[in-house]
Scaffold this motif. Sequence first.
Motif, PDB file in Angstrom:
ATOM      1  N   MET A   1       0.829  -1.184   0.000  1.00  0.00           N
ATOM      2  CA  MET A   1       0.000   0.000   0.000  1.00  0.00           C
ATOM      3  C   MET A   1       0.875   1.249   0.000  1.00  0.00           C
ATOM      4  O   MET A   1       0.490   2.261  -0.555  1.00  0.00           O
ATOM      5  N   ALA A   2       2.043   1.156   0.638  1.00  0.00           N
ATOM      6  CA  ALA A   2       2.947   2.302   0.648  1.00  0.00           C
ATOM      7  C   ALA A   2       3.471   2.587  -0.759  1.00  0.00           C
ATOM      8  O   ALA A   2       3.566   3.751  -1.167  1.00  0.00           O
ATOM      9  N   ILE A   3       3.798   1.526  -1.506  1.00  0.00           N
ATOM     10  CA  ILE A   3       4.255   1.720  -2.883  1.00  0.00           C
ATOM     11  C   ILE A   3       3.146   2.356  -3.711  1.00  0.00           C
ATOM     12  O   ILE A   3       3.392   3.257  -4.513  1.00  0.00           O
ATOM     13  N   ASN A   4       1.921   1.916  -3.518  1.00  0.00           N
ATOM     14  CA  ASN A   4       0.782   2.489  -4.237  1.00  0.00           C
ATOM     15  C   ASN A   4       0.606   3.965  -3.882  1.00  0.00           C
ATOM     16  O   ASN A   4       0.290   4.782  -4.735  1.00  0.00           O
ATOM     17  N   ALA A   5       0.835   4.315  -2.628  1.00  0.00           N
ATOM     18  CA  ALA A   5       0.624   5.693  -2.189  1.00  0.00           C
ATOM     19  C   ALA A   5       1.731   6.624  -2.654  1.00  0.00           C
ATOM     20  O   ALA A   5       1.454   7.732  -3.120  1.00  0.00           O
ATOM     21  N   TRP A   6       2.999   6.226  -2.532  1.00  0.00           N
ATOM     22  CA  TRP A   6       4.099   7.152  -2.781  1.00  0.00           C
ATOM     23  C   TRP A   6       4.827   6.915  -4.100  1.00  0.00           C
ATOM     24  O   TRP A   6       5.535   7.786  -4.577  1.00  0.00           O
ATOM     25  N   MET A   7       4.719   5.721  -4.660  1.00  0.00           N
ATOM     26  CA  MET A   7       5.379   5.425  -5.936  1.00  0.00           C
ATOM     27  C   MET A   7       4.375   4.743  -6.858  1.00  0.00           C
ATOM     28  O   MET A   7       4.561   3.579  -7.233  1.00  0.00           O
ATOM     29  N   TYR A  11       4.098   1.005  -8.748  1.00  0.00           N
ATOM     30  CA  TYR A  11       3.023   0.087  -8.365  1.00  0.00           C
ATOM     31  C   TYR A  11       2.274  -0.413  -9.601  1.00  0.00           C
ATOM     32  O   TYR A  11       1.957  -1.587  -9.702  1.00  0.00           O
ATOM     33  N   LYS A  12       2.001   0.476 -10.547  1.00  0.00           N
ATOM     34  CA  LYS A  12       1.296   0.084 -11.770  1.00  0.00           C
ATOM     35  C   LYS A  12       2.142  -0.876 -12.603  1.00  0.00           C
ATOM     36  O   LYS A  12       1.622  -1.809 -13.199  1.00  0.00           O
ATOM     37  N   VAL A  13       3.459  -0.654 -12.643  1.00  0.00           N
ATOM     38  CA  VAL A  13       4.339  -1.527 -13.415  1.00  0.00           C
ATOM     39  C   VAL A  13       4.424  -2.912 -12.768  1.00  0.00           C
ATOM     40  O   VAL A  13       4.380  -3.928 -13.447  1.00  0.00           O
ATOM     41  N   LEU A  14       4.545  -2.941 -11.444  1.00  0.00           N
ATOM     42  CA  LEU A  14       4.661  -4.227 -10.750  1.00  0.00           C
ATOM     43  C   LEU A  14       3.366  -5.018 -10.791  1.00  0.00           C
ATOM     44  O   LEU A  14       3.376  -6.241 -10.871  1.00  0.00           O
ATOM     45  N   GLY A  15       2.231  -4.337 -10.695  1.00  0.00           N
ATOM     46  CA  GLY A  15       0.924  -4.956 -10.845  1.00  0.00           C
ATOM     47  C   GLY A  15       0.723  -6.221 -10.051  1.00  0.00           C
ATOM     48  O   GLY A  15       0.736  -6.224  -8.823  1.00  0.00           O
ATOM     49  N   LEU A  16       0.582  -7.322 -10.754  1.00  0.00           N
ATOM     50  CA  LEU A  16       0.271  -8.617 -10.147  1.00  0.00           C
ATOM     51  C   LEU A  16       1.434  -9.190  -9.347  1.00  0.00           C
ATOM     52  O   LEU A  16       1.234 -10.025  -8.468  1.00  0.00           O
TER      53      LEU A  16
END
Length: 147
Positions: A1-7, A11-16
């Motif tokens: 969730m931290a990656i989604n919030a700040w990076m 997060y979109k690249v890492l996805g699944l």
Amino acid sequence: MAINAWMHDLYKVLGLFIPLIVTNCAVLGRAEAFASQNSVHYAVWDGLMMGLGFTFALVLLGAIREILGSGTLFSHASLLLGDSFKFLELTIIPDYSGFLLMILPPGGFIAIGFVLAAKQKFDKRQAAKREAYDSSSLPMINSSVGA
């Protein structure tokens, strides 16, 4: 969730891959905890059984969510595995418009809650059957003997 919030771009690249990494960490963490306290033979057996158990649980949860969410099973498998695997694609509930909640993340928590509730009910039934069997196999004590 931290990656989604700040990076978010990362997060979109890492996805699944993020949920897959978390699942692998759960399996490996459990295996390492057991292996550090037991012999190699038991650790290998435990690792194999834990891996199969996690695989079964994830496949069961995914199947429940896909069936209830879209009425299919292995939908679009041919896109991932090639046209020779088109036979896997099944429509379980024909003309089903879908249930979006089951496809979304909260649907996973709901599905796992019902699976755990069903397992707990099954375990209670098994314990009751075992208790009934154990009590019926005890020798009967005749209270009139020795009086």
